[in-house]
Write a protein that holds these residues in place. Sequence first.
Motif, PDB file in Angstrom:
ATOM      1  N   LEU A 124      -7.110   1.182  -3.775  1.00  0.00           N
ATOM      2  CA  LEU A 124      -5.847   1.324  -3.061  1.00  0.00           C
ATOM      3  C   LEU A 124      -5.062   0.019  -3.025  1.00  0.00           C
ATOM      4  CD1 LEU A 124      -6.900   3.442   0.063  1.00  0.00           C
ATOM      5  CD2 LEU A 124      -6.322   4.219  -2.233  1.00  0.00           C
ATOM      6  N   TYR A 138      -0.320   8.004   2.972  1.00  0.00           N
ATOM      7  CA  TYR A 138      -0.635   7.595   1.603  1.00  0.00           C
ATOM      8  C   TYR A 138      -0.341   8.729   0.626  1.00  0.00           C
ATOM      9  CZ  TYR A 138      -2.782   4.783  -2.008  1.00  0.00           C
ATOM     10  OH  TYR A 138      -2.973   4.028  -3.142  1.00  0.00           O
ATOM     11  N   PHE A 185       0.834  -1.208   0.000  1.00  0.00           N
ATOM     12  CA  PHE A 185       0.000   0.000   0.000  1.00  0.00           C
ATOM     13  C   PHE A 185       0.870   1.261   0.000  1.00  0.00           C
ATOM     14  CE2 PHE A 185      -4.584  -0.923   1.446  1.00  0.00           C
ATOM     15  CZ  PHE A 185      -4.628  -2.069   0.669  1.00  0.00           C
ATOM     16  N   ILE A 186       1.969   1.223   0.741  1.00  0.00           N
ATOM     17  CA  ILE A 186       2.872   2.361   0.889  1.00  0.00           C
ATOM     18  C   ILE A 186       4.224   1.975   0.294  1.00  0.00           C
ATOM     19  CG2 ILE A 186       3.916   4.003   2.494  1.00  0.00           C
ATOM     20  CD1 ILE A 186       0.894   4.151   2.457  1.00  0.00           C
ATOM     21  N   GLY A 213       1.807   6.605  -1.351  1.00  0.00           N
ATOM     22  CA  GLY A 213       0.821   5.684  -1.896  1.00  0.00           C
ATOM     23  C   GLY A 213       1.268   5.091  -3.216  1.00  0.00           C
TER      24      GLY A 213
END
Length: 384
Positions: free
Chosen positions: A312, A174, A7-8, A178
């Motif tokens: 996401l 994010y 996600f990151i 992100g």
Amino acid sequence: MHVPDGFIDAPVSAATGVFAAVAVAVSLRGARRELGASGPYAGPGGPGERTAPLAGLVAAFIFAVQMLNFPVAAGTSGHLLGGALAAILVGPYTGVLCVSVVLLMQAVLFADGGLTALGVNITDMAVVTTVVAYGIFRGLVKALPRGRRSVTAAAFAAAAVSVPAAAAAFTGLYALGGTTDVPIGTVFAAMTGVHVLIGLGEAVITALTVGAVLAVRPDLVYGARGLARPLALRTSPLAGPAEGARAREPAGGPEPEPETAPAGTPRPGARRSTRRIWLAGVAAALVCAGGVSYYASASPDGLEKVARDQGLDAKAEEHAAKDSPLAGYGVRDVADPRISGGLAGVIGVGATLAAGTGVFLVVRRRRHAAADAAAAPRHTPESA
């Protein structure tokens, strides 16, 4: 709100890992004071001395209650984050460590929350929630009338705000790292919107738990220390003024005026055991994780729902511990889902309790050793 791997991006994940490590190191030092080795709550029988085993219990209880997802909207669930609860019960520094232990156990044993994202999760779910919640809690406790109801109300408000604060912090991370191209305004609106509702559930659980402990052992609630009024001795209403005065005087003359001790500090020789509340807490954690968790909502939690709806999770990675025998909160090769989930929950409670208690006992003993070394007389050539 466990953030998975992918996600990151790597730079932000590494930076939050460093930040989380520093926060844990600072919390270890702060927890030494909260665990009763120094300060007004130090000494045998003081409430601080009894915090170490209770801190391990708080970590285990948070792990258990996090398995109880509750519905908050159509197709969405939420669960306790625990930062507010831990900070109020055992102190903010110890609270950060409690939630960090829970997150570590979940990531390693249950493949819940990424390993490379562990710094993100500790920063978001341990540090942000604890700092925000305890700051709000202390401010409200000072402003509200003194009493248990005020402590409970402050705990409710602090917990309610801490969850959307963590959602906003995730949005900020994010925005920095992100891995998908989603408008940050969209992420912020979706995350905070659903987590405001989750925060209400967190607030109810936190207030009920803090209120229950206040009802039976207020001396064990870190956030309530200093709020209770000192005890006063009363004489029998049948005794006259002279008899009452003589009854209050020792043989050697009038008794000196007692010093007011901080709330929660027991009288000398009045050490109160924590065994009953510890056993009750362990039993509650085992019941929640081993039985009640089977009936928890199966809907995705707030972050999972937002990730699916907004994309996401487009670059989410498989968990490094996906082959763990406890991955997904079930025991591999156990076909019955109720037994499998129950056993996994019991194992998780036991592992978290052991890890948390071990950490906090070591921290407290190191502080005692340092205090003893500082208090020891030094031999100099002049004294010899």
